[in-house]
Scaffold this motif. Sequence first.
Motif, PDB file in Angstrom:
ATOM      1  N   ASN A 125       0.975  -1.346   0.083  1.00  9.05           N
ATOM      2  CA  ASN A 125       0.135  -0.004  -0.443  1.00  9.05           C
ATOM      3  C   ASN A 125       1.087   1.383   0.162  1.00  9.05           C
ATOM      4  O   ASN A 125       1.183   1.262   0.838  1.00  9.05           O
ATOM      5  CB  ASN A 125      -0.640   0.357   1.143  1.00  9.05           C
ATOM      6  CG  ASN A 125      -2.371  -1.098   1.094  1.00  9.05           C
ATOM      7  OD1 ASN A 125      -2.884  -0.391  -0.094  1.00  9.05           O
ATOM      8  ND2 ASN A 125      -2.129  -2.314   1.892  1.00  9.05           N
ATOM      9  N   VAL A 126       0.269   1.897  -1.212  1.00  9.05           N
ATOM     10  CA  VAL A 126       1.524   3.484  -0.958  1.00  9.05           C
ATOM     11  C   VAL A 126       0.686   4.227  -0.348  1.00  9.05           C
ATOM     12  O   VAL A 126      -0.450   4.463  -1.130  1.00  9.05           O
ATOM     13  CB  VAL A 126       1.618   3.438  -2.278  1.00  9.05           C
ATOM     14  CG1 VAL A 126       2.545   5.126  -2.778  1.00  9.05           C
ATOM     15  CG2 VAL A 126       2.389   2.484  -3.052  1.00  9.05           C
ATOM     16  N   LEU A 127       1.664   5.642   0.352  1.00  6.99           N
ATOM     17  CA  LEU A 127       0.059   6.917   0.955  1.00  6.99           C
ATOM     18  C   LEU A 127       1.169   7.847  -0.201  1.00  6.99           C
ATOM     19  O   LEU A 127       2.285   7.789   0.333  1.00  6.99           O
ATOM     20  CB  LEU A 127       0.393   7.099   2.005  1.00  6.99           C
ATOM     21  CG  LEU A 127       0.279   7.995   2.538  1.00  6.99           C
ATOM     22  CD1 LEU A 127      -1.634   8.163   2.273  1.00  6.99           C
ATOM     23  CD2 LEU A 127      -0.116   8.143   4.471  1.00  6.99           C
ATOM     24  N   VAL A 128       0.766   8.636  -0.736  1.00  9.83           N
ATOM     25  CA  VAL A 128       1.138   9.594  -1.333  1.00  9.83           C
ATOM     26  C   VAL A 128       1.191  10.894  -0.581  1.00  9.83           C
ATOM     27  O   VAL A 128      -0.696  11.342  -0.402  1.00  9.83           O
ATOM     28  CB  VAL A 128       0.413   9.928  -3.200  1.00  9.83           C
ATOM     29  CG1 VAL A 128       0.937  11.101  -3.670  1.00  9.83           C
ATOM     30  CG2 VAL A 128       1.159   8.351  -3.519  1.00  9.83           C
ATOM     31  N   VAL A 129       1.964  11.708  -0.814  1.00  6.38           N
ATOM     32  CA  VAL A 129       1.197  12.664   0.583  1.00  6.38           C
ATOM     33  C   VAL A 129       2.835  13.819  -0.107  1.00  6.38           C
ATOM     34  O   VAL A 129       3.442  13.787  -1.100  1.00  6.38           O
ATOM     35  CB  VAL A 129       2.405  12.226   2.527  1.00  6.38           C
ATOM     36  CG1 VAL A 129       2.451  13.995   2.937  1.00  6.38           C
ATOM     37  CG2 VAL A 129       1.478  11.036   2.739  1.00  6.38           C
ATOM     38  N   GLY A 130       2.008  14.969  -0.356  1.00  2.61           N
ATOM     39  CA  GLY A 130       2.616  16.515  -0.880  1.00  2.61           C
ATOM     40  C   GLY A 130       2.140  17.359  -0.850  1.00  2.61           C
ATOM     41  O   GLY A 130       0.757  17.586  -0.600  1.00  2.61           O
ATOM     42  N   MET A 131       2.941  18.966  -1.329  1.00  2.00           N
ATOM     43  CA  MET A 131       2.205  20.141  -1.088  1.00  2.00           C
ATOM     44  C   MET A 131       1.222  20.419  -2.543  1.00  2.00           C
ATOM     45  O   MET A 131       0.601  19.324  -2.639  1.00  2.00           O
ATOM     46  CB  MET A 131       2.830  21.014  -1.215  1.00  2.00           C
ATOM     47  CG  MET A 131       4.210  20.885  -0.545  1.00  2.00           C
ATOM     48  SD  MET A 131       5.614  22.375  -0.239  1.00  2.00           S
ATOM     49  CE  MET A 131       4.022  23.694  -0.004  1.00  2.00           C
ATOM     50  N   PRO A 132       0.611  20.713  -2.271  1.00  2.00           N
ATOM     51  CA  PRO A 132      -0.859  20.985  -3.102  1.00  2.00           C
ATOM     52  C   PRO A 132      -0.782  21.411  -4.731  1.00  2.00           C
ATOM     53  O   PRO A 132       0.896  22.322  -5.129  1.00  2.00           O
ATOM     54  CB  PRO A 132      -1.980  23.003  -2.902  1.00  2.00           C
ATOM     55  CG  PRO A 132      -1.360  22.558  -1.455  1.00  2.00           C
ATOM     56  CD  PRO A 132       0.185  22.251  -1.346  1.00  2.00           C
ATOM     57  N   ASN A 133      -1.178  21.104  -5.748  1.00  2.00           N
ATOM     58  CA  ASN A 133      -1.351  21.163  -6.936  1.00  2.00           C
ATOM     59  C   ASN A 133       0.645  20.719  -7.827  1.00  2.00           C
ATOM     60  O   ASN A 133       1.658  21.953  -8.224  1.00  2.00           O
ATOM     61  CB  ASN A 133      -1.056  22.690  -6.728  1.00  2.00           C
ATOM     62  CG  ASN A 133      -1.808  23.234  -8.667  1.00  2.00           C
ATOM     63  OD1 ASN A 133      -2.236  22.589  -9.203  1.00  2.00           O
ATOM     64  ND2 ASN A 133      -0.781  24.674  -9.009  1.00  2.00           N
ATOM     65  N   VAL A 134       0.910  19.801  -7.197  1.00  2.00           N
ATOM     66  CA  VAL A 134       2.240  19.259  -7.616  1.00  2.00           C
ATOM     67  C   VAL A 134       1.846  17.987  -8.231  1.00  2.00           C
ATOM     68  O   VAL A 134       2.566  17.495  -9.322  1.00  2.00           O
ATOM     69  CB  VAL A 134       3.058  18.627  -6.394  1.00  2.00           C
ATOM     70  CG1 VAL A 134       3.964  20.461  -5.305  1.00  2.00           C
ATOM     71  CG2 VAL A 134       2.982  17.878  -5.461  1.00  2.00           C
ATOM     72  N   GLY A 135       0.643  17.267  -8.760  1.00  2.00           N
ATOM     73  CA  GLY A 135       0.501  17.159  -9.970  1.00  2.00           C
ATOM     74  C   GLY A 135       0.276  15.513  -9.263  1.00  2.00           C
ATOM     75  O   GLY A 135       0.645  14.125  -9.606  1.00  2.00           O
ATOM     76  N   LYS A 136       0.049  15.274  -7.752  1.00  2.00           N
ATOM     77  CA  LYS A 136      -0.336  13.656  -7.420  1.00  2.00           C
ATOM     78  C   LYS A 136      -0.628  12.790  -7.808  1.00  2.00           C
ATOM     79  O   LYS A 136      -0.711  11.929  -7.956  1.00  2.00           O
ATOM     80  CB  LYS A 136      -0.509  14.450  -5.900  1.00  2.00           C
ATOM     81  CG  LYS A 136       0.357  15.103  -4.701  1.00  2.00           C
ATOM     82  CD  LYS A 136       0.605  14.593  -3.396  1.00  2.00           C
ATOM     83  CE  LYS A 136      -1.508  15.242  -2.937  1.00  2.00           C
ATOM     84  NZ  LYS A 136      -0.624  16.937  -3.313  1.00  2.00           N
ATOM     85  N   SER A 137      -1.716  13.609  -8.287  1.00  2.00           N
ATOM     86  CA  SER A 137      -2.939  12.754  -8.357  1.00  2.00           C
ATOM     87  C   SER A 137      -3.118  12.109 -10.164  1.00  2.00           C
ATOM     88  O   SER A 137      -3.158  11.688 -10.468  1.00  2.00           O
ATOM     89  CB  SER A 137      -4.789  13.291  -8.546  1.00  2.00           C
ATOM     90  OG  SER A 137      -4.758  14.339  -7.325  1.00  2.00           O
ATOM     91  N   THR A 138      -2.817  13.536 -10.947  1.00  2.00           N
ATOM     92  CA  THR A 138      -2.414  13.572 -11.977  1.00  2.00           C
ATOM     93  C   THR A 138      -1.191  12.110 -12.167  1.00  2.00           C
ATOM     94  O   THR A 138      -1.274  11.115 -13.249  1.00  2.00           O
ATOM     95  CB  THR A 138      -1.455  14.372 -12.913  1.00  2.00           C
ATOM     96  OG1 THR A 138      -1.920  15.660 -12.701  1.00  2.00           O
ATOM     97  CG2 THR A 138      -1.001  13.636 -14.359  1.00  2.00           C
ATOM     98  N   LEU A 139      -0.739  12.161 -11.599  1.00  2.00           N
ATOM     99  CA  LEU A 139       1.108  11.077 -11.333  1.00  2.00           C
ATOM    100  C   LEU A 139       0.412   9.603 -11.288  1.00  2.00           C
ATOM    101  O   LEU A 139       1.067   8.667 -11.388  1.00  2.00           O
ATOM    102  CB  LEU A 139       2.107  10.987 -10.233  1.00  2.00           C
ATOM    103  CG  LEU A 139       2.798  10.409  -9.965  1.00  2.00           C
ATOM    104  CD1 LEU A 139       3.951  10.965 -11.746  1.00  2.00           C
ATOM    105  CD2 LEU A 139       4.003  10.921  -9.265  1.00  2.00           C
ATOM    106  N   LEU A 140      -0.313   9.791 -10.135  1.00  2.00           N
ATOM    107  CA  LEU A 140      -1.127   7.393 -10.258  1.00  2.00           C
ATOM    108  C   LEU A 140      -1.941   7.776 -10.611  1.00  2.00           C
ATOM    109  O   LEU A 140      -2.039   6.531 -12.129  1.00  2.00           O
ATOM    110  CB  LEU A 140      -1.956   8.500  -8.550  1.00  2.00           C
ATOM    111  CG  LEU A 140      -1.306   8.184  -7.233  1.00  2.00           C
ATOM    112  CD1 LEU A 140      -2.174   8.679  -6.067  1.00  2.00           C
ATOM    113  CD2 LEU A 140      -0.248   7.368  -7.272  1.00  2.00           C
ATOM    114  N   ASN A 141      -2.740   8.207 -11.611  1.00  2.00           N
ATOM    115  CA  ASN A 141      -3.407   7.711 -12.725  1.00  2.00           C
ATOM    116  C   ASN A 141      -2.527   7.936 -13.973  1.00  2.00           C
ATOM    117  O   ASN A 141      -2.944   6.573 -14.580  1.00  2.00           O
ATOM    118  CB  ASN A 141      -4.128   9.191 -13.618  1.00  2.00           C
ATOM    119  CG  ASN A 141      -5.026   9.655 -12.584  1.00  2.00           C
ATOM    120  OD1 ASN A 141      -6.095   8.939 -12.309  1.00  2.00           O
ATOM    121  ND2 ASN A 141      -5.817  11.066 -12.515  1.00  2.00           N
TER     122      ASN A 141
END
Length: 409
Positions: A125-141
């Motif tokens: 299980n990978v938890l993705v944490v980061g600042m706003p608007n750095v592309g976390k959701s886009t990267l996961l897609n």
Amino acid sequence: MVGHRSGGVSSEDRLDDVPTFRALQKWRRERSKGIAPSTPSTVGANATAPDASPIAAPACERIVVFSKRDLVPEWGIKPFQRAMTAKYPDQRVFFASWNRARDIKALNELLVNVAREHPHRPELNVLVVGMPNVGKSTLLNALRSIGIAGPTAKALRTSAQPGMTRVLSTRLKLSVDPLVYAYDSPGVMLPFLGRGDKGAERGVKLALIELLTYDELFLCAAEIAGIKEGLYDTETLASYLLYRMNVLDPVSPAYLRLLPPNTPPLLYVQDFLELLAQRLCMLKRGGIPDTSRAAVRFIKWWREEGGLASAAAPALPDYASELGLQSCRRGWGFDLEWAVDAAESGRYDEALIQAKMEECIDRFEEAAEEEERDGSAISSTQEKKRAKEMQRTRQQARTRARLAAKKGR
């Protein structure tokens, strides 16, 4: 990205001294509680011992992903990775752009390999944490489309504006064999950027690298001491950017390509913006230069290509000897800048750049520790909260003492 980040002191202790990662370190310890770590005494020659079962190894890795690789010069990526590995051996550093298939494929393979290192675990299980608007959701897609065979629908909503992800997402499958799942999380903004000029400068840097728009930056980190609303207007950002580009190259800064030929470097942002507005035909009624539009265009140019152009200057340009300059300022991003003298310019390779970057990291840590000691890393709100907690603790202690005294009668 966390599926599980950075002499004398162990990497665990070193990481504890970095306030930003204390919560992650606490999580890692709790996750590994009661599980024997993988040390030389429990692997290798003793791997067959009863207490060296594969299940004894904690499946905790910290991977720091810089998700906008296309915005940084390639020449500094490997030295930076090596410098970070030398300073923070307890983490891995990875650069990726969501639109570069080879980057996404390599990151997917990295996660899959972590899962395969722990075959006794049913899933990773990978938890993705980061600042706003750095592309976390886009990267996961993008990771999902690479890791899952066949047509894959976009699983997470994305937006150019920060704040699209507001709650922890449901599990997103990234790989089938081995099973790898990910959780997307809302953006985590720094609670406080610092007092006075230091805090103001950090806020300007965040706005310039497009993590947040100016109003959103103010709303997310409104308690920069002494900073009033409206500080981060485009002309203020343009002024700071002009200053930094002049520091890196005072004779031939990269922004000159935006201006008429043979224009000399400019020190005052108003002169620069007026000239740029005229060059781009950004004029108001009566032929008055529209400096606000010119400032927006200047910042947009810097984000898209100017940053790369500014960092592409040679270690010691030809004009240095002509002007009698003993050294030049060079850099790879706002907080990684250093001086290169004539002796160093002849061996300006990856090893020297790595050493320069390590010095920058050391200076950053020293400054952070100094702020911790003098209290300038804590906002007034945090100070009040701590004072209230201390008062509450004292009151509880007095109450317990009175109850104990009554029972003793």
